[in-house]
Design a protein around this motif. Structure first.
Motif, mmCIF file in Angstrom:
data_model
loop_
_atom_site.group_PDB
_atom_site.id
_atom_site.type_symbol
_atom_site.label_atom_id
_atom_site.label_comp_id
_atom_site.label_asym_id
_atom_site.label_seq_id
_atom_site.Cartn_x
_atom_site.Cartn_y
_atom_site.Cartn_z
ATOM 1 N N VAL A 169 0.561 -1.249 0.005
ATOM 2 C CA VAL A 169 0.008 0.099 0.059
ATOM 3 C C VAL A 169 0.972 1.343 -0.096
ATOM 4 O O VAL A 169 0.568 2.311 -0.922
ATOM 5 C CB VAL A 169 -0.877 -0.058 1.240
ATOM 6 N N ILE A 170 2.042 1.171 0.784
ATOM 7 C CA ILE A 170 2.875 2.203 0.815
ATOM 8 C C ILE A 170 3.538 2.532 -0.708
ATOM 9 O O ILE A 170 3.790 3.607 -0.985
ATOM 10 C CB ILE A 170 3.931 2.015 1.875
ATOM 11 N N ASP A 171 3.923 1.402 -1.228
ATOM 12 C CA ASP A 171 4.413 1.582 -2.678
ATOM 13 C C ASP A 171 3.364 2.132 -3.600
ATOM 14 O O ASP A 171 3.910 3.047 -4.363
ATOM 15 C CB ASP A 171 4.840 0.206 -3.025
ATOM 16 N N PHE A 172 2.226 1.610 -3.584
ATOM 17 C CA PHE A 172 1.302 2.315 -4.369
ATOM 18 C C PHE A 172 0.995 3.699 -3.949
ATOM 19 O O PHE A 172 0.992 4.505 -4.941
ATOM 20 C CB PHE A 172 -0.048 1.507 -4.151
ATOM 21 N N ALA A 173 0.991 4.178 -2.882
ATOM 22 C CA ALA A 173 0.820 5.430 -2.589
ATOM 23 C C ALA A 173 1.799 6.381 -3.128
ATOM 24 O O ALA A 173 1.567 7.322 -3.465
ATOM 25 C CB ALA A 173 0.654 5.617 -0.948
ATOM 26 N N LEU A 174 3.094 5.840 -2.917
ATOM 27 C CA LEU A 174 4.240 6.529 -3.372
ATOM 28 C C LEU A 174 4.238 6.599 -4.923
ATOM 29 O O LEU A 174 4.341 7.876 -5.827
ATOM 30 C CB LEU A 174 5.724 6.080 -3.327
ATOM 31 N N LEU A 175 3.860 5.794 -5.699
ATOM 32 C CA LEU A 175 3.425 5.487 -7.060
ATOM 33 C C LEU A 175 2.257 6.736 -7.395
ATOM 34 O O LEU A 175 2.593 7.626 -8.505
ATOM 35 C CB LEU A 175 2.885 4.209 -7.545
ATOM 36 N N VAL A 176 1.308 6.872 -6.909
ATOM 37 C CA VAL A 176 0.172 7.723 -7.007
ATOM 38 C C VAL A 176 0.924 9.197 -6.803
ATOM 39 O O VAL A 176 0.406 9.990 -7.444
ATOM 40 C CB VAL A 176 -1.043 7.441 -6.024
ATOM 41 N N LEU A 177 1.497 9.325 -5.783
ATOM 42 C CA LEU A 177 2.104 10.675 -5.176
ATOM 43 C C LEU A 177 3.018 11.190 -6.443
ATOM 44 O O LEU A 177 2.945 12.437 -6.827
ATOM 45 C CB LEU A 177 2.672 10.698 -4.062
ATOM 46 N N THR A 178 3.792 10.436 -6.922
ATOM 47 C CA THR A 178 4.726 10.701 -8.134
ATOM 48 C C THR A 178 3.918 10.977 -9.314
ATOM 49 O O THR A 178 4.152 11.941 -9.877
ATOM 50 C CB THR A 178 5.703 9.392 -8.286
ATOM 51 N N ALA A 179 2.951 10.282 -9.601
ATOM 52 C CA ALA A 179 2.321 10.666 -10.872
ATOM 53 C C ALA A 179 1.553 12.037 -10.510
ATOM 54 O O ALA A 179 1.298 12.860 -11.580
ATOM 55 C CB ALA A 179 1.111 9.499 -10.970
ATOM 56 N N ILE A 180 0.897 12.285 -9.372
ATOM 57 C CA ILE A 180 0.081 13.347 -9.214
ATOM 58 C C ILE A 180 1.196 14.672 -9.241
ATOM 59 O O ILE A 180 0.847 15.648 -9.916
ATOM 60 C CB ILE A 180 -0.451 13.338 -7.840
ATOM 61 N N ASP A 181 2.313 14.453 -8.747
ATOM 62 C CA ASP A 181 3.346 15.434 -8.737
ATOM 63 C C ASP A 181 3.725 15.653 -10.228
ATOM 64 O O ASP A 181 3.768 16.846 -10.613
ATOM 65 C CB ASP A 181 4.619 14.901 -8.286
ATOM 66 N N LEU A 182 3.814 14.774 -11.203
ATOM 67 C CA LEU A 182 4.152 15.137 -12.834
ATOM 68 C C LEU A 182 2.731 15.652 -13.231
ATOM 69 O O LEU A 182 2.972 16.365 -14.113
ATOM 70 C CB LEU A 182 4.805 13.725 -13.341
#
Length: 174
Positions: free
Chosen positions: A41-54
């Motif tokens: 879940v933590i990995d997925f959250a980081l992936l989502v945050l990266t996508a949102i940032d971009l």
């Protein structure tokens, strides 16, 4: 972005420690499994945050590439990192003797090649995520390409080191 990577790493170790604490101190095995299941879940959250940032227009940076590496490594090595933490928790906190045995010869070479295989899996996952970022961003991809190039060099060096255990097996000290 770097803040989120550090936060993800801290969260990863917090849930691992919480899982070990609930398993061995509180004797609540089901609750410990819940904590261990939070790691993806933590990995997925980081992936989502990266996508949102971009998506919000951030210029692709080394930190975005580092997020891809983090996720790849976490997925490929997650189970072995939890096993390592479990072993250390048992020896440091519960004062149980360590079960780790030192490997030599062919067994050491096989182990090192398996670890390189995990590194390769992390690389494939991370590079896939980097590829998606490069495709998504389209322009200003130099920082992401530098991450990809650097990680490729690290992977090759790791392979050479692993191969050295095959060519020059580690001998037991007498």
């Amino acid at each position: 972005m770097l803040f989120w990577i550090i936060a993800a790493e801290i969260a990863f170790w917090i849930v691992i420690i919480a899982g070990l604490f609930t398993r061995y101190i509180w004797k609540r095995n089901r609750l410990s499994i819940f904590f261990f299941l939070l790691t993806p879940v933590i990995d997925f959250a980081l992936l989502v945050l990266t996508a949102i940032d971009l998506k919000n227009g951030a210029t692709a940076s080394f930190a975005h590439g580092l997020a891809a590496i983090y996720i790849g490594v976490s997925i490929a090595y997650g189970k072995s990192m939890i096993a390592w933490a479990d072993s250390k928790f048992q020896s440091w906190i519960l004062k149980k003797p360590s079960k780790k045995k030192i490997l030599y010869g062919k067994a050491k070479a096989v182990y090192e090649m398996k670890m390189w295989g995990r590194h390769l899996l992390a690389y494939i996952i991370g590079c896939s995520l980097l590829g998606l970022m490069i495709w998504y961003v389209g322009e200003e991809i130099d920082p992401l390409m530098r991450v990809l190039n650097l990680w490729t060099i690290v992977l090759v060096i790791d392979f050479i080191i692993c191969l050295s255990y095959v060519i020059f097996p580690k001998k037991e000290k007498k």
